[in-house]
Design an enzyme around this catalytic site. Structure first.
Site, PDB file in Angstrom:
ATOM      1  N   CYS A 264       0.794  -1.237   0.000  1.00 50.31           N
ATOM      2  CA  CYS A 264       0.000   0.000   0.000  1.00 50.31           C
ATOM      3  C   CYS A 264       0.827   1.289   0.000  1.00 50.31           C
ATOM      4  O   CYS A 264       0.808   2.044  -0.968  1.00 50.31           O
ATOM      5  CB  CYS A 264      -0.929  -0.005   1.209  1.00 50.31           C
TER       6      CYS A 264
HETATM    7  N1  LIG Z   1      -2.657  -5.812   1.676  1.00 52.25           N
HETATM    8  C1  LIG Z   1      -3.192  -4.757   2.258  1.00 52.25           C
HETATM    9  O1  LIG Z   1      -2.834  -4.404   3.372  1.00 52.25           O
HETATM   10  C2  LIG Z   1      -4.287  -3.952   1.600  1.00 52.25           C
HETATM   11  C3  LIG Z   1      -5.097  -3.125   2.396  1.00 52.25           C
HETATM   12  C4  LIG Z   1      -6.092  -2.388   1.797  1.00 52.25           C
HETATM   13  C5  LIG Z   1      -6.247  -2.445   0.411  1.00 52.25           C
HETATM   14  N2  LIG Z   1      -5.435  -3.245  -0.341  1.00 52.25           N
HETATM   15  C6  LIG Z   1      -5.656  -3.291  -1.771  1.00 52.25           C
HETATM   16  O2  LIG Z   1      -6.372  -4.474  -2.097  1.00 52.25           O
HETATM   17  C7  LIG Z   1      -5.969  -4.952  -3.370  1.00 52.25           C
HETATM   18  C8  LIG Z   1      -5.508  -6.390  -3.250  1.00 52.25           C
HETATM   19  O3  LIG Z   1      -4.336  -6.429  -2.453  1.00 52.25           O
HETATM   20  P1  LIG Z   1      -3.858  -7.751  -1.724  1.00 52.25           P
HETATM   21  O4  LIG Z   1      -2.860  -7.314  -0.728  1.00 52.25           O
HETATM   22  O5  LIG Z   1      -5.033  -8.557  -1.289  1.00 52.25           O
HETATM   23  O6  LIG Z   1      -3.148  -8.489  -2.951  1.00 52.25           O
HETATM   24  P2  LIG Z   1      -2.587  -9.989  -2.959  1.00 52.25           P
HETATM   25  O7  LIG Z   1      -1.478 -10.002  -3.922  1.00 52.25           O
HETATM   26  O8  LIG Z   1      -2.395 -10.478  -1.571  1.00 52.25           O
HETATM   27  O9  LIG Z   1      -3.793 -10.842  -3.558  1.00 52.25           O
HETATM   28  C9  LIG Z   1      -4.313 -10.659  -4.811  1.00 52.25           C
HETATM   29  C10 LIG Z   1      -4.900 -11.975  -5.292  1.00 52.25           C
HETATM   30  O10 LIG Z   1      -5.521 -11.723  -6.549  1.00 52.25           O
HETATM   31  C11 LIG Z   1      -5.190 -12.759  -7.433  1.00 52.25           C
HETATM   32  N3  LIG Z   1      -5.356 -12.253  -8.790  1.00 52.25           N
HETATM   33  C12 LIG Z   1      -4.512 -11.466  -9.500  1.00 52.25           C
HETATM   34  N4  LIG Z   1      -5.052 -11.157 -10.700  1.00 52.25           N
HETATM   35  C13 LIG Z   1      -6.257 -11.772 -10.728  1.00 52.25           C
HETATM   36  C14 LIG Z   1      -7.298 -11.829 -11.695  1.00 52.25           C
HETATM   37  N5  LIG Z   1      -7.200 -11.175 -12.858  1.00 52.25           N
HETATM   38  N6  LIG Z   1      -8.390 -12.574 -11.433  1.00 52.25           N
HETATM   39  C15 LIG Z   1      -8.493 -13.244 -10.249  1.00 52.25           C
HETATM   40  N7  LIG Z   1      -7.556 -13.208  -9.289  1.00 52.25           N
HETATM   41  C16 LIG Z   1      -6.462 -12.473  -9.521  1.00 52.25           C
HETATM   42  C17 LIG Z   1      -3.783 -13.162  -7.064  1.00 52.25           C
HETATM   43  O11 LIG Z   1      -3.489 -14.480  -7.513  1.00 52.25           O
HETATM   44  C18 LIG Z   1      -3.833 -13.046  -5.541  1.00 52.25           C
HETATM   45  O12 LIG Z   1      -4.236 -14.257  -4.941  1.00 52.25           O
HETATM   46  C19 LIG Z   1      -4.887  -4.003  -3.854  1.00 52.25           C
HETATM   47  O13 LIG Z   1      -5.467  -3.023  -4.655  1.00 52.25           O
HETATM   48  C20 LIG Z   1      -4.386  -3.378  -2.568  1.00 52.25           C
HETATM   49  O14 LIG Z   1      -3.825  -2.099  -2.783  1.00 52.25           O
HETATM   50  C21 LIG Z   1      -4.476  -4.015   0.235  1.00 52.25           C
END
Ligand SMILES: NC(=O)c1ccc[n+]([C@@H]2O[C@H](COP(=O)([O-])OP(=O)(O)OC[C@H]3O[C@@H](n4cnc5c(N)ncnc54)[C@H](O)[C@@H]3O)[C@@H](O)[C@H]2O)c1
Length: 442
Positions: free
Chosen positions: A263
């Site tokens: 983030c």
């Molecule tokens: N990690 C955090 O602390 C956090 C907090 C708030 C918001 N976010 C936001 O949430 C979003 C996701 O982050 P995250 O940390 O969960 O990511 P992550 O990498 O942990 O997980 C993403 C998942 O999506 C899957 N994926 C990728 N492309 C895909 C597609 N086209 N179709 C289906 N699945 C797909 C990946 O295989 C993975 O399992 C981002 O935009 C991030 O900025 C993250």
């Protein structure tokens, strides 16, 4: 208002998996979908890939309302609502990479049906939901706001901090239409006590970025203060503790080796990139990024300074890095400042090994992968140790007792009964009696 009860969650990572599990725990019928078949297999086997969801909790959800599917086998059309939680990275020039979001939208374009609610949850720049995300979905021939509902609802979870995932943490929702907003709010109301609606997806996207830019800018501010305190022979940690006694109008941020995770080092650039489309340079974001990105290099300089104090050179020195995850008590090492610290030390001729109770192997910024080592071996091997991440699982008393020389970037010695004398602290130098242990300075 339709009573939506069947939910699909696309992307089962740090954000999507807890969301899917929480919906299942609330009694909804949930299909979790991921592009990675490995991830689908792991979750189906009951092994949680993330810290915040225990295997037990996952097993309960899997035996309840949660099923997990690879994209090809998912039954998306059966869902009343679909939440999209895929990554939003930046590329090497720090421009937004909407690839995963658009790929997910392209997948949903093939399955979206009339009456569905689609909710984007990934952090992104204002205009994404109503712009490219919507445009790809409308390639289905259905029209957003008419044939299907569209909303944006950012996530606030802070991995490693259970309080951030609590029901009491309010959630934001911005619907394209009042109906979309109400449906998204009703669904999130199953897992959050308070859902706050804003007037549009764009407003919700901007609010999420405000939250993250706020952190990034304040961290940069205290990082800069730390550099100044080093020059002025002041202890920035003492100064921050003192200021934090003010019960209003101040919020505590602490300096460190840089920012990491998915983030804080990433999201602000979504806004500064978007701002340029409006002939606007977001100087706060650019400046904060500049300061935070320079911190790992400063840490390398501190290592060289500590060794120099002992008459040693960084070239040829054995440097033990303690903690490579991007923050304490998690295994998440994405964008960790440890990557640039290790590569920087190696580039200047230091030999590096690391210990992290949560991370078994680690790739540095130059692409070199190292396996971790146990703390005892690292203590015996190192000329100097660099604390990058202060995990609770590390025996700090033992580390400071055993280490010859330590560069502490996160004030990990703060909780010890006696302040160790061989420690060079970021933001404080050899301050606070430390000089006694360094004859060259006495
Ligand atoms: N990690 C955090 O602390 C956090 C907090 C708030 C918001 N976010 C936001 O949430 C979003 C996701 O982050 P995250 O940390 O969960 O990511 P992550 O990498 O942990 O997980 C993403 C998942 O999506 C899957 N994926 C990728 N492309 C895909 C597609 N086209 N179709 C289906 N699945 C797909 C990946 O295989 C993975 O399992 C981002 O935009 C991030 O900025 C993250």
């Amino acid at each position: 208002m339709t009573a939506d009860r069947r939910v699909a969650v696309v992307g089962l990572g740090y954000v999507g998996l807890p969301l899917a599990v929480s919906f299942a725990e609330a009694g909804l019928d949930v299909e979790g979908i991921d592009v990675s078949e490995t991830r689908v297999g792991t979750i189906r086997a009951g092994r949680s890939p993330i810290d915040d969801i225990s295997d037990e909790r996952l097993a309960t959800a899997l035996s309840g309302g949660l099923r997990v599917s690879a994209q090809g086998e998912a039954r998306v059309a059966e869902a009343d609502a679909v939440f999209v939680c895929v990554p939003t990275p930046i590329n090497s020039t720090k421009d937004p990479d909407l690839g995963p979001v658009l790929a997910a939208a392209g997948y949903l374009r093939e399955h979206v049906r009339e009456g569905q609610l689609l909710v984007l949850q990934s952090t992104t720049y204002p205009g994404t939901t109503m712009g490219p995300f919507r445009e790809v979905l409308e390639g289905s021939g259905l029209v957003a706001g008419v044939d299907f509902d569209l909303a944006y609802a950012p996530e606030r979870v802070n991995p490693g901090d259970p309080a951030s995932a609590a029901r009491e943490v309010p959630r934001l929702v911005g619907g394209m239409t009042p109906r979309a907003g109400e449906r998204a709010a009703a669904l999130l109301g199953h897992i959050n006590d308070k859902v706050v609606s804003v007037s549009s997806p764009d407003a919700a996207e901007m609010a999420k970025l405000l939250e993250n830019v706020f952190r990034n800018v304040n961290i940069a501010f205290v990082n800069q203060l730390a550099l100044l305190c080093e020059r002025m022979d002041l202890d920035v940690w003492e100064v921050i503790d003192a200021a934090a006694t003010k019960p209003f109008g101040f919020m505590r941020f602490t300096p460190g080796p840089g920012v990491g995770g998915h983030c804080i080092p990433v999201d602000p650039y979504y806004l500064s990139w978007r701002a340029r489309e409006f002939d606007f340079v977001d100087r706060f974001i650019e400046l904060a990024g500049d300061i935070n990105l320079a911190m790992p290099r400063h840490v390398v300089d501190l290592v060289a300074e500590a060794l120099n104090d002992r008459g040693l050179a960084l070239r040829g020195a054995k440097v033990g890095v303690v903690g490579v995850a991007f923050k304490p008590d998690v295994q998440d090492d994405r964008n960790s400042p440890a990557a640039a610290v290790i590569a920087g030390i190696a580039e200047r001729g230091g030999e590096v090994r690391f210990h992290d109770p949560h991370v078994a192997s680690f790739r540095d910024a130059a692409g070199v992968v190292r396996a971790g080592t146990d703390l005892e071996s690292l203590l015996g091997w190192s000329d100097v140790m660099v604390v990058v991440t202060a995990h609770k699982a590390i025996d700090w008393g033992h580390l400071f007792e055993g280490a010859e020389l330590v560069v502490d970037t996160v004030n990990s010695s703060a909780g010890l009964a006696t302040r160790p004398r061989q420690v060079l602290r970021l933001g404080a130098g050899w301050h606070a009696g430390v000089a006694q242990a360094t004859p060259s300075r006495s």
